[in-house]
Scaffold this active site. Structure first.
Site, PDB file in Angstrom:
ATOM      1  N   ARG A 222       0.855  -1.183   0.000  1.00  0.00           N
ATOM      2  CA  ARG A 222       0.000   0.000   0.000  1.00  0.00           C
ATOM      3  C   ARG A 222       0.890   1.232   0.000  1.00  0.00           C
ATOM      4  O   ARG A 222       1.994   1.234   0.555  1.00  0.00           O
ATOM      5  CB  ARG A 222      -0.920   0.014   1.224  1.00  0.00           C
ATOM      6  CG  ARG A 222      -2.058  -1.017   1.172  1.00  0.00           C
ATOM      7  CD  ARG A 222      -3.068  -0.677   0.089  1.00  0.00           C
ATOM      8  NE  ARG A 222      -4.226  -1.560   0.099  1.00  0.00           N
ATOM      9  CZ  ARG A 222      -4.336  -2.666  -0.631  1.00  0.00           C
ATOM     10  NH1 ARG A 222      -3.319  -3.058  -1.393  1.00  0.00           N
ATOM     11  NH2 ARG A 222      -5.450  -3.378  -0.588  1.00  0.00           N
ATOM     12  N   GLU A 250      -3.437   7.949  -3.558  1.00  0.00           N
ATOM     13  CA  GLU A 250      -3.878   7.046  -4.620  1.00  0.00           C
ATOM     14  C   GLU A 250      -5.375   7.224  -4.846  1.00  0.00           C
ATOM     15  O   GLU A 250      -6.130   7.210  -3.878  1.00  0.00           O
ATOM     16  CB  GLU A 250      -3.569   5.591  -4.240  1.00  0.00           C
ATOM     17  CG  GLU A 250      -3.826   4.613  -5.359  1.00  0.00           C
ATOM     18  CD  GLU A 250      -3.439   3.192  -5.021  1.00  0.00           C
ATOM     19  OE1 GLU A 250      -4.315   2.311  -5.137  1.00  0.00           O
ATOM     20  OE2 GLU A 250      -2.269   2.959  -4.622  1.00  0.00           O
ATOM     21  N   HIS A 269      -1.815   0.409  -9.636  1.00  0.00           N
ATOM     22  CA  HIS A 269      -2.386  -0.574  -8.707  1.00  0.00           C
ATOM     23  C   HIS A 269      -3.053  -1.730  -9.458  1.00  0.00           C
ATOM     24  O   HIS A 269      -4.253  -1.961  -9.347  1.00  0.00           O
ATOM     25  CB  HIS A 269      -3.389   0.085  -7.765  1.00  0.00           C
ATOM     26  CG  HIS A 269      -3.592  -0.700  -6.491  1.00  0.00           C
ATOM     27  ND1 HIS A 269      -4.019  -0.131  -5.310  1.00  0.00           N
ATOM     28  CD2 HIS A 269      -3.427  -2.021  -6.216  1.00  0.00           C
ATOM     29  CE1 HIS A 269      -4.114  -1.056  -4.370  1.00  0.00           C
ATOM     30  NE2 HIS A 269      -3.771  -2.218  -4.902  1.00  0.00           N
TER      31      HIS A 269
END
Length: 309
Positions: A222, A250, A269
């Site tokens: 993450r 993000e 991602h």
């Protein structure tokens, strides 16, 4: 009869389980019925996760992502949460390996040259072979990555939350408390841990400064695991490089300086988003449903909702 919701991405692949009534719910609209006892959270765009507390009969939740920090704040008291154990291991390890190879062999430069119709001059690039790879997070994804890294003739140093015996890929598994001592000997450091209070900012300015010159930082966990400003400063100076499947913030906003920082490769991602997901996800969900029907509990619990104070 246990009432369970599953998202459409795996609904047609989940095997029937005696004693389970399964309905399809992508958590974008109101629940199809109020008596859901087990909810499977889809991997993308599930705004109704914020309203899990409205389901009076809810006993357990399973997220189809490896990360689960987006669900825990909305978990009702006493409700168990499991993440997608094993579902994304291979795909995410593939992405980590792809990012490592692309960064080491300078693939972004070749792509830009192809777009311009330009043949790049011959030059030596870095190799993954003979590199020292520090894998931080030695669970399913870390183990799958270690197998791939060793196949590329690199060496692996493994880090987990606690020390334990090694395996065929790493001589020993170091505790996270050893991280600072291990960073100076890493050519490549890969983060594959969940985002928790204890892991947020795991690589800050102090830790990044311990890495040797030209080291590569890879993040498939993450974005919040790394101090973005500190990483950008190190890469902008030319001292470090980065290959990131996740960022903080993000999605990375248009115009964010990280986009144009030298030595930084970014993918949006996509670690677990592959054709391997639907069948693996459905198999995992089927196993969890069978366990829930048999025991009224789920396996691989990572959190349980607490009473609000």
């Amino acid at each position: 009869m246990r009432v369970i919701s599953v998202p459409s991405v795996v609904a047609d692949l989940v095997e029937p389980v005696e004693g389970a009534q399964v309905v399809t719910w992508d958590m974008r609209d109101d629940p199809p019925r109020p008596d859901l006892e087990l909810v499977i959270v889809p991997q993308f765009n599930a705004p109704r996760v914020k309203r899990l507390g409205e389901l009076a009969d809810l006993r357990a939740v399973i997220t189809l992502t490896a990360g689960y920090e987006h669900v825990t704040p909305h978990l009702p008291a006493g409700v168990a949460l499991a993440n997608a154990v094993g579902v994304h291991d291979s795909a995410t390890a593939e992405m980590a390996l792809a990012l490592m190879l692309a960064a080491q062999r300078d693939i972004p430069t070749f792509v830009r040259a192809q777009d311009a119709g330009r043949w790049e001059k011959q030059q030596v690039t870095r190799s993954l072979a003979d590199s020292r790879v520090l894998i931080v997070g030695y669970g399913g994804i870390g183990l799958a990555l270690a197998a791939r890294v060793v196949a590329c003739e690199a060496t692996v140093t493994a880090v987990a939350s606690r020390a334990r015996d090694g395996d065929e890929y790493a001589d020993t598994v170091h505790p996270i408390d050893d991280l600072s001592a291990l960073l100076p000997d890493a050519d490549i450091v890969v983060l594959a841990v969940p985002l928790l209070d204890s892991t947020r900012g795991l690589l800050g300015a102090e830790q990044l400064a311990l890495l040797p010159d030209d080291a590569l930082v890879v993040n498939v966990g993450r974005g919040g695991l790394i101090d973005t400003d500190a990483l950008r400063a190190e890469c902008a100076s030319g001292r470090l490089r980065a290959a990131l499947d996740v960022t903080d913030p993000e999605p990375l906003p248009e115009g964010h300086p990280l986009w144009s920082t030298p030595g930084v490769l970014i993918s949006p991602h996509r670690g677990g988003a592959s054709t391997a997901f639907p069948r693996r996800g459905a198999r995992y969900v089927t196993e969890q449903i069978a366990t829930f029907v048999r025991t009224h509990e789920i396996e691989h619990v990572v959190a349980t909702g607490e009473e609000s104070s």
